[in-house]
Scaffold this active site. Sequence first.
Site, short mmCIF file in Angstrom:
data_model
loop_
_atom_site.label_atom_id
_atom_site.label_comp_id
_atom_site.label_asym_id
_atom_site.label_seq_id
_atom_site.Cartn_x
_atom_site.Cartn_y
_atom_site.Cartn_z
N ASP A 193 0.84 -1.20 0.00
CA ASP A 193 0.00 0.00 0.00
C ASP A 193 0.88 1.26 0.00
O ASP A 193 1.88 1.34 0.72
CB ASP A 193 -0.88 -0.02 1.25
CG ASP A 193 -1.89 1.11 1.28
OD1 ASP A 193 -2.74 1.17 0.38
OD2 ASP A 193 -1.81 1.94 2.21
N GLU A 229 1.75 -0.56 -5.11
CA GLU A 229 0.78 0.47 -5.41
C GLU A 229 1.57 1.77 -5.50
O GLU A 229 1.90 2.39 -4.48
CB GLU A 229 -0.29 0.58 -4.33
CG GLU A 229 -1.32 1.65 -4.67
CD GLU A 229 -2.12 2.15 -3.46
OE1 GLU A 229 -3.29 2.54 -3.66
OE2 GLU A 229 -1.57 2.17 -2.34
#
Length: 541
Positions: A212, A285
């Site tokens: 993330d 990401e």
Amino acid sequence: MISDTPWISDTPWWAESVIYQIYPRSFFDSNGDGEGDLPGITANLEHVKSLGADAIWLSPFYTSPNKDGGYDVANPRDVDPRFGNLEDARAMIVRAHQLGLRVLVDIVPNHFSDQHPWFKDALSAKAGSAERSRFHFYDGKEDGSAPNNWISLFGGPAWTQVKTAGGSAQYYLHLFDSSQPDLNWENQEVASDFEKTLRFWLDLGADGFRIDVAHGLAKENILIDHHDPQGLSDALRLDFEMSAEKRGELLASAPFFDRDGVHAVYRNWRNLFDSYDRDVMAVAEAWVHPPARATRYVRSDELHQVFNFDLLVAPFDAAFLYKCINNTLEMLKQADAPATWALSNHDTPRVASRHGAKASRALALFVMALPGSCYIYNGQELGLPDAEIADKDRQDPAFFRTQGLQKGRDGARVPMPWSGDQTPFNFSSGSPWLPIPQEWRELSVSAQESDAASTLNLYRSALKIRRDKLVGTGEIEWVDRGDTGLISFARGEFAIYLNTSSTTIKIPSVGALVLGSDAAVTFENGSLTLPAASAAWLAIR
């Protein structure tokens, strides 16, 4: 630990994998509390397998106060009770491996929850202490205002002021909600703690990680104001409409994303991954500008994949799609890394809402034929749109931090409909954490399984042909590049077509129609009839 699996291949398993994203809170509720959980995932992995997936990626299920859907982690090495326990996690991984599914877990290295013991220690410590050095604590400006003018991606300032021991005050940085203090990756304690977390999940049997905010760990110019903080904050939100030119200009100016310091972190992580005697994969990401900078994350000594976000904001336009797809393929070819393709995820409006049901089926069929790895968000295979959510039911922190100006991401996170005629369609025996629309009755898994023309069966058919006939056939050869609303390419034994125009196109061809995105796609007398917003696969050899 890892179960025996049937995977034998000379190429990495992720090179052309289909990875199914599960948002655990919205997949299946096994105990009637209204929230999905790990046993619910385990019990329904056959659905994922029958779809044709190779792996699952689970959004966070760690100990968390859940102020940001689990991305506010209070303990990254344990399971939040709402989802079960560590034994449930182990059982889920074992069952996935029995079905031939790899397991990726989400890791959140940019920030912790304010309920993490480290942050609680920092709040009770003095300015300049070791406890505060794990985060970004700074004194305010001379006038007492925040250290800079940065804006949180969830709205409002990126700084919150707290009292320190002795009565003075400092600010701490949070690029997201105030309950998510950013970590200081220049602190070795932070790096060491995350290496423990990586090993913990790999030793439990996980096959890799989705990282993330992978581009956010290094910050620069923390004490300098940005020239357009609101514009930058808007540009960083995938659900905010903005011209590609303006977005690119602002993204390139972000002082807290895609800084060079992140790469030392991933070189260390790669060494850790490679120390295991099995293939471990990590996908970043990382939404960067210019896009070519994404290749830095997949260099041979760093990570294995980087998400391509272009399709999440792309218009349904053949010329644009050609440029987007071709640039991605060429860029990652230079890096010797596989492309990734995603049309929906938990942070963006669903593809069926962005483009409509018909066009979203066509676009998915086209994309599933491309080389690289395909990511499918739970419910995408059902053609689910975003649900309409009443303000009283919203839970996304962005909604509250902007006083309702941003509606947030709840519409894309509504639970899956499984079966039955009445909401909540056997997702739960209780009241679901977000209401499921009654009009989703015809979109449930059971309703679509019995309909040969359903979106679910289109995905199943496409992914089976993809696995049997397309994977491993190499690069594509472009035929039509979008000038007339038609984009097409040849790959292996197939010709792949997508019509983004508003009119029917007839295409002379040879071969046989294998798959069409709707019933009006036909092939007769050497001519393919491709209605507006449709796609087709033709066998040409």
